[in-house]
Design a protein around this motif. Sequence first.
Motif, mmCIF file in Angstrom:
data_model
loop_
_atom_site.group_PDB
_atom_site.id
_atom_site.type_symbol
_atom_site.label_atom_id
_atom_site.label_comp_id
_atom_site.label_asym_id
_atom_site.label_seq_id
_atom_site.Cartn_x
_atom_site.Cartn_y
_atom_site.Cartn_z
ATOM 1 N N GLY A 196 0.814 -1.202 0.000
ATOM 2 C CA GLY A 196 0.000 0.000 0.000
ATOM 3 C C GLY A 196 0.853 1.258 0.000
ATOM 4 O O GLY A 196 2.080 1.219 -0.114
ATOM 5 N N LEU A 197 0.201 2.395 0.157
ATOM 6 C CA LEU A 197 0.893 3.677 0.089
ATOM 7 C C LEU A 197 1.051 4.351 1.441
ATOM 8 O O LEU A 197 1.667 5.414 1.530
ATOM 9 C CB LEU A 197 0.154 4.618 -0.866
ATOM 10 C CG LEU A 197 0.153 4.150 -2.322
ATOM 11 C CD1 LEU A 197 -0.739 5.051 -3.169
ATOM 12 C CD2 LEU A 197 1.561 4.109 -2.892
ATOM 13 N N ALA A 198 0.525 3.744 2.507
ATOM 14 C CA ALA A 198 0.660 4.351 3.831
ATOM 15 C C ALA A 198 2.107 4.641 4.203
ATOM 16 O O ALA A 198 2.392 5.689 4.795
ATOM 17 C CB ALA A 198 -0.007 3.465 4.884
ATOM 18 N N PRO A 199 3.080 3.758 3.876
ATOM 19 C CA PRO A 199 4.460 4.079 4.248
ATOM 20 C C PRO A 199 5.005 5.342 3.576
ATOM 21 O O PRO A 199 5.947 5.954 4.075
ATOM 22 C CB PRO A 199 5.252 2.847 3.775
ATOM 23 C CG PRO A 199 4.260 1.751 3.673
ATOM 24 C CD PRO A 199 2.987 2.419 3.260
ATOM 25 N N ASP A 211 8.410 11.356 12.861
ATOM 26 C CA ASP A 211 9.790 11.624 13.243
ATOM 27 C C ASP A 211 10.613 10.333 13.245
ATOM 28 O O ASP A 211 11.774 10.322 12.814
ATOM 29 C CB ASP A 211 9.840 12.264 14.632
ATOM 30 C CG ASP A 211 11.227 12.748 14.988
ATOM 31 O OD1 ASP A 211 11.693 13.720 14.375
ATOM 32 O OD2 ASP A 211 11.867 12.132 15.874
ATOM 33 N N ALA A 212 10.004 9.246 13.712
ATOM 34 C CA ALA A 212 10.695 7.954 13.711
ATOM 35 C C ALA A 212 11.039 7.526 12.286
ATOM 36 O O ALA A 212 12.114 6.956 12.043
ATOM 37 C CB ALA A 212 9.822 6.900 14.386
ATOM 38 N N LYS A 213 10.155 7.786 11.332
ATOM 39 C CA LYS A 213 10.433 7.442 9.937
ATOM 40 C C LYS A 213 11.693 8.149 9.445
ATOM 41 O O LYS A 213 12.555 7.544 8.802
ATOM 42 C CB LYS A 213 9.230 7.818 9.055
ATOM 43 C CG LYS A 213 8.037 6.887 9.217
ATOM 44 C CD LYS A 213 6.753 7.498 8.700
ATOM 45 C CE LYS A 213 6.770 7.748 7.219
ATOM 46 N NZ LYS A 213 5.450 8.270 6.745
ATOM 47 N N ARG A 214 11.822 9.443 9.745
ATOM 48 C CA ARG A 214 13.011 10.176 9.316
ATOM 49 C C ARG A 214 14.273 9.616 9.978
ATOM 50 O O ARG A 214 15.330 9.524 9.347
ATOM 51 C CB ARG A 214 12.870 11.662 9.660
ATOM 52 C CG ARG A 214 11.664 12.380 9.080
ATOM 53 C CD ARG A 214 11.726 12.508 7.564
ATOM 54 N NE ARG A 214 11.213 11.345 6.875
ATOM 55 C CZ ARG A 214 9.925 11.068 6.722
ATOM 56 N NH1 ARG A 214 9.000 11.868 7.226
ATOM 57 N NH2 ARG A 214 9.543 9.979 6.066
ATOM 58 N N ARG A 215 14.187 9.256 11.247
ATOM 59 C CA ARG A 215 15.351 8.699 11.951
ATOM 60 C C ARG A 215 15.731 7.338 11.374
ATOM 61 O O ARG A 215 16.920 7.020 11.264
ATOM 62 C CB ARG A 215 15.059 8.599 13.443
ATOM 63 C CG ARG A 215 14.893 9.954 14.139
ATOM 64 C CD ARG A 215 14.475 9.797 15.599
ATOM 65 N NE ARG A 215 14.161 11.072 16.210
ATOM 66 C CZ ARG A 215 15.058 11.879 16.812
ATOM 67 N NH1 ARG A 215 16.329 11.491 16.887
ATOM 68 N NH2 ARG A 215 14.684 13.024 17.348
ATOM 69 N N LEU A 216 14.752 6.537 11.022
ATOM 70 C CA LEU A 216 15.040 5.237 10.419
ATOM 71 C C LEU A 216 15.701 5.398 9.052
ATOM 72 O O LEU A 216 16.558 4.613 8.670
ATOM 73 C CB LEU A 216 13.745 4.425 10.286
ATOM 74 C CG LEU A 216 13.158 3.892 11.592
ATOM 75 C CD1 LEU A 216 11.712 3.434 11.379
ATOM 76 C CD2 LEU A 216 13.997 2.736 12.147
ATOM 77 N N GLU A 217 15.286 6.422 8.333
ATOM 78 C CA GLU A 217 15.840 6.662 7.000
ATOM 79 C C GLU A 217 17.268 7.208 7.053
ATOM 80 O O GLU A 217 18.089 6.882 6.193
ATOM 81 C CB GLU A 217 14.974 7.681 6.248
ATOM 82 C CG GLU A 217 13.572 7.213 5.917
ATOM 83 C CD GLU A 217 12.691 8.367 5.461
ATOM 84 O OE1 GLU A 217 13.227 9.484 5.257
ATOM 85 O OE2 GLU A 217 11.472 8.172 5.321
ATOM 86 N N PRO A 235 9.198 -1.293 11.835
ATOM 87 C CA PRO A 235 10.294 -0.324 11.717
ATOM 88 C C PRO A 235 11.473 -0.860 10.917
ATOM 89 O O PRO A 235 12.073 -0.144 10.113
ATOM 90 C CB PRO A 235 10.672 -0.035 13.173
ATOM 91 C CG PRO A 235 9.425 -0.310 13.951
ATOM 92 C CD PRO A 235 8.767 -1.458 13.244
ATOM 93 N N GLY A 236 11.828 -2.133 11.132
ATOM 94 C CA GLY A 236 12.948 -2.709 10.398
ATOM 95 C C GLY A 236 12.677 -2.787 8.908
ATOM 96 O O GLY A 236 13.554 -2.473 8.081
ATOM 97 N N ALA A 237 11.461 -3.196 8.535
ATOM 98 C CA ALA A 237 11.107 -3.278 7.115
ATOM 99 C C ALA A 237 11.078 -1.892 6.484
ATOM 100 O O ALA A 237 11.490 -1.706 5.333
ATOM 101 C CB ALA A 237 9.763 -3.971 6.949
ATOM 102 N N TYR A 238 10.593 -0.910 7.247
ATOM 103 C CA TYR A 238 10.575 0.464 6.733
ATOM 104 C C TYR A 238 11.998 0.943 6.468
ATOM 105 O O TYR A 238 12.276 1.544 5.415
ATOM 106 C CB TYR A 238 9.885 1.398 7.735
ATOM 107 C CG TYR A 238 9.780 2.815 7.228
ATOM 108 C CD1 TYR A 238 8.660 3.236 6.523
ATOM 109 C CD2 TYR A 238 10.816 3.727 7.421
ATOM 110 C CE1 TYR A 238 8.566 4.533 6.033
ATOM 111 C CE2 TYR A 238 10.738 5.015 6.925
ATOM 112 C CZ TYR A 238 9.612 5.413 6.234
ATOM 113 O OH TYR A 238 9.530 6.698 5.735
ATOM 114 N N ARG A 239 12.900 0.684 7.394
ATOM 115 C CA ARG A 239 14.291 1.109 7.210
ATOM 116 C C ARG A 239 14.907 0.463 5.980
ATOM 117 O O ARG A 239 15.600 1.117 5.192
ATOM 118 C CB ARG A 239 15.094 0.784 8.463
ATOM 119 C CG ARG A 239 16.595 1.009 8.323
ATOM 120 C CD ARG A 239 17.300 0.857 9.654
ATOM 121 N NE ARG A 239 17.429 2.143 10.326
ATOM 122 C CZ ARG A 239 17.801 2.299 11.594
ATOM 123 N NH1 ARG A 239 18.037 1.230 12.349
ATOM 124 N NH2 ARG A 239 17.919 3.503 12.108
#
Length: 348
Positions: free
Chosen positions: A218-221, A290-296, A329-333
Motif C-alpha cells: 500500500g501507500l501508507a508508508p 519523526d521515527a520514519k526520518r530517523r530510520l531513513e 520499523p525494520g522493514a521500513y528502514r
Amino acid sequence: MHPRTETGSAPLQVSLLAIPEAAISTLTGVFDVMNAFAIVPPEEGAPWTPPPFAVEIVGLSAGPLELASGVPVTVQRSVAAIEETDIVIVPSVMIGPDGWQKARYPELVTWLEAMHRRGALLCSACSGIFLLAETGLFDGMPATVHFGYARLFQAAFPDVPIFPERVLVIAGRREELITSGASMTWHDLVLYLIARHAGATAAQTVARYFALQWHQDGLAPYIVFEGRRDHGDSAVAAAQAWIAEHFSVANPLVEMARRADLPERTFKRRFGSATGLSPIAYVQRLRVEDAKRRLERTEASIDEISWQVGYEEPAFFRRLFRRVTGLSPGAYRRRFRMPDFGQAGRGV
C-alpha cells in the motif's frame, strides 16, 4: 466491442488521453509498457500474436500537444473520430494550489461518458481521476488519488469516497472504474490491466522485463503526515504549533490542554473537531513521522528511536509503527533508507 484478448483475437483498443495538464512521464510510460509486447519475449506457451493491446494517444484534436512539463507529444487521433474503445486511461495531471478547474474540457467529459456507456473501462493514473470524476460516474464509488491531492479532490468532488493510502481501487458493476494512487502506481494499473486481459503470465513477464514492482504494502508508508491547519480554531492551532516541536514529552494531552487554557474534556472535543484526530492520535502520528526520518537517515537502533520519539516501551512503539505505516520499523528502514551507492561520494 472487441473480444477479450486470446491467442489470435483482435487487440484491445486502449485510448491514452492527453490533455495539456498531463505529466509526460506517466503518459509515455503507460504507452511504452502496454505497447511493448512486440519486444518483450513471450513465456513458453504464451505467444503474443497479435499483441494484446493496441495503444494510441488521443485528445481533443490530432497533432502536436505541449504537456505540463513543456515537452510536446503527438496526439494520434481526435476523440471525435473514436466511436468506441475498450480501455480509456487518463494519465496523471499537474494541479496547482487552486485545485482542479472543472468544466474546462466538456467535450472530453461527454466522450468519456459515451465510451463508458459503450462498455469501456475508465482508468486513471494518480491525479487523472480529477477529469474522470467530472462524469459523475464515480459518485458513491470508492477511488484513490495521489495523497498530496487528496484534500483538493475531496473539496472538488465530495461525493466520491477517496482512499489515498490504497494503490489500486476497482469499482463499478462491471469493475470498469479503475483508479491508481500516487505517481508510480501507474505500474500497478498497467500490470493489473495486462493480468486481467492477457493473463498473469504476461503481467509477470512484463514486470520482469521492465523491473516493475507491485506496491503490495500500500501507500501508507509513503504518506507524510501533515495535520490539518485550515480549521480556524486558534486555541487548537496554538496547541498544534507547540506539539510539533515537543511531541516527545510525557503526558502531551495534559500539557496541550494547559497551554490552550481549556479543560481537558473541552480541549479533546475541539481538537478532534478541528483536526479530525484525537489529541493522542495526532501526537502518535507526529512521533511516527519523526521515527520514519530517523530510520531513513540515522544508524540508531529501533529501541533508541522509540525512546527518542517519546516511547519507553519499544514493543508498543513497534506495534504503533506497523499500524500507522503498514510496515515494521525494520522493514521500513530496509525499504526507505538511502542505499550506499546513492550517498554522496559513493559509487556502485
